[in-house]
Design an enzyme around this catalytic site. Structure first.
Site, PDB file in Angstrom:
ATOM      1  N   SER A 116      55.186  45.966 111.051  1.00  0.00           N
ATOM      2  CA  SER A 116      54.309  46.739 111.945  1.00  0.00           C
ATOM      3  C   SER A 116      54.344  46.159 113.342  1.00  0.00           C
ATOM      4  O   SER A 116      54.017  46.844 114.305  1.00  0.00           O
ATOM      5  CB  SER A 116      52.856  46.661 111.475  1.00  0.00           C
ATOM      6  N   HIS A 137      59.725  51.964 110.234  1.00  0.00           N
ATOM      7  CA  HIS A 137      58.278  51.743 110.126  1.00  0.00           C
ATOM      8  C   HIS A 137      57.643  52.945 109.431  1.00  0.00           C
ATOM      9  O   HIS A 137      57.315  53.948 110.068  1.00  0.00           O
ATOM     10  CB  HIS A 137      57.698  51.517 111.528  1.00  0.00           C
ATOM     11  N   GLU A 149      58.730  55.696 111.909  1.00  0.00           N
ATOM     12  CA  GLU A 149      59.320  55.321 113.196  1.00  0.00           C
ATOM     13  C   GLU A 149      60.643  54.594 112.926  1.00  0.00           C
ATOM     14  O   GLU A 149      60.688  53.686 112.100  1.00  0.00           O
ATOM     15  CB  GLU A 149      58.394  54.379 113.965  1.00  0.00           C
ATOM     16  N   ASN A 188      51.673  52.827 116.984  1.00  0.00           N
ATOM     17  CA  ASN A 188      50.582  51.847 116.992  1.00  0.00           C
ATOM     18  C   ASN A 188      50.065  51.602 118.406  1.00  0.00           C
ATOM     19  O   ASN A 188      48.890  51.294 118.603  1.00  0.00           O
ATOM     20  CB  ASN A 188      51.015  50.528 116.355  1.00  0.00           C
TER      21      ASN A 188
END
Ligand SMILES: NC(=O)c1ccc[n+]([C@@H]2O[C@H](COP(=O)([O-])OP(=O)(O)OC[C@H]3O[C@@H](n4cnc5c(N)ncnc54)[C@H](O)[C@@H]3O)[C@@H](O)[C@H]2O)c1
Length: 292
Positions: A116, A137, A149, A188
């Site tokens: 992450s 991701h 991702e 994120n």
């Protein structure tokens, strides 16, 4: 059909193994803890069964499950066309794994990480194939979420990146292109910016998690409000991501209030423990928070 090694059989690794098997790949699912592997295989059985009942997978559940082989070491890397690492978010552990995977896997095999927050380029530097190292991701729960991702490290080749985009599409997921290895990638970062403001508004008593979440759902079409999202992901995980962003000099993305840290100290880690910004009934229903 390709051969995929998934490293780490926790919440994310088990889901990644499942969606790879659903797409027809032959999967080795590796973890150092036998009990985790057992739980992953049992959870997969339940999940694949439910998806089959809803008509969401074409194959027989047994055929999907047969394609996943639980293993307790990395030796199957030697036969892997893809390696996807989803072990704990500890940089030293991932560096060790990437060094070992680089030694074992055929030179042409791409090594992907589901990290992450750890820069892909740092993991790539632990290998002799940085052009074949990239980020994949996934979002959890992986069998239900449509987004992945795909992250380009400083040295990832265009060819490997394009193959990874096609691999993700073939899983039935939408790949979001992250063309540069920046902290927090794309999703994120955007979420952290929204959540920073949401926390500040709640911490200063302007609004409540319930009202703000309803507002984001009804006003902006979010499927879940930011507090619901963080409760699902885990407040402890969120604190780690915040700290990491801060350490990378991205403090404009980090909440100015220590509300989340306080809740973590109180054991309010989110849905997984039955309490976070919200409380949860034993059946998992979200209810407004009662004071402890
Ligand atoms: N939880 C999320 O919502 C989420 C979302 C996206 C990405 N991620 C990332 O995915 C990765 C895994 O997260 P998770 O939530 O599945 O964690 P988890 O704790 O559920 O699973 C991690 C697993 O790694 C295993 N492990 C530890 N050392 C290992 C080793 N040497 N070899 C193989 N396995 C080993 C552990 O036994 C554990 O089962 C992390 O990098 C995390 O940042 C998590």
């Amino acid at each position: 059909m390709e051969r995929v090694l998934v490293v780490g059989a926790g919440f994310m690794g088990a889901g990644i193994a499942q969606v790879c098997a659903q797409a027809g790949h032959q999967v080795s699912l590796m973890d150092v803890k036998p009990e985790v592997l057992e739980k992953a295989m049992q959870g997969m059985k339940v999940s694949v069964g439910k998806l089959a009942q809803k008509g969401l997978i074409n194959d027989e559940p047994a055929a999907v499950l047969d394609r996943v082989r639980p293993v307790n070491n990395l030796e199957s890397a030697a036969q892997a066309d893809w390696v996807i690492e989803a072990a704990l978010e500890i940089e030293s552990l991932k560096l060790e794994l990437f060094t070992e995977l680089d030694r074992l896997a055929p030179a042409a095999t791409p090594l992907a990480s589901n990290t992450s927050s750890i820069p892909i380029s740092r993991l790539a530097a632990a290998t002799a194939r940085p052009q074949r190292v990239l980020g994949m991701h996934f979002f959890g729960p992986v069998p239900l979420m449509g987004l992945v991702e795909v992250v380009k490290g400083d040295k990832t080749s265009d060819e490997v990146f394009d193959r990874a985009m096609a691999f993700i599409r073939a899983l039935g997921k939408h790949p979001v292109r992250v063309g540069r290895d920046i902290p927090g990638f794309v999703m994120n970062r955007v979420f952290a910016a929204a959540f920073r403001e949401a926390v500040n508004l709640v911490a200063t008593g302007v609004t409540t998690p319930e009202d703000l979440d309803a507002g984001m759902r009804l006003g902006y079409g979010w499927g879940a409000g930011p507090f619901e999202v963080v409760d699902n992901a885990g407040l402890d995980t969120f604190v780690l991501i915040d700290r990491f962003l801060q350490s990378m000099g991205e403090s404009e993305l980090v909440a100015r209030s220590d509300l989340v840290e306080k809740l973590v100290e109180e054991g309010r880690l989110g849905r997984k423990v039955g309490k976070g910004f919200y409380d949860y009934t034993p059946e998992g229903k979200r209810v407004p928070r009662k004071d402890d």
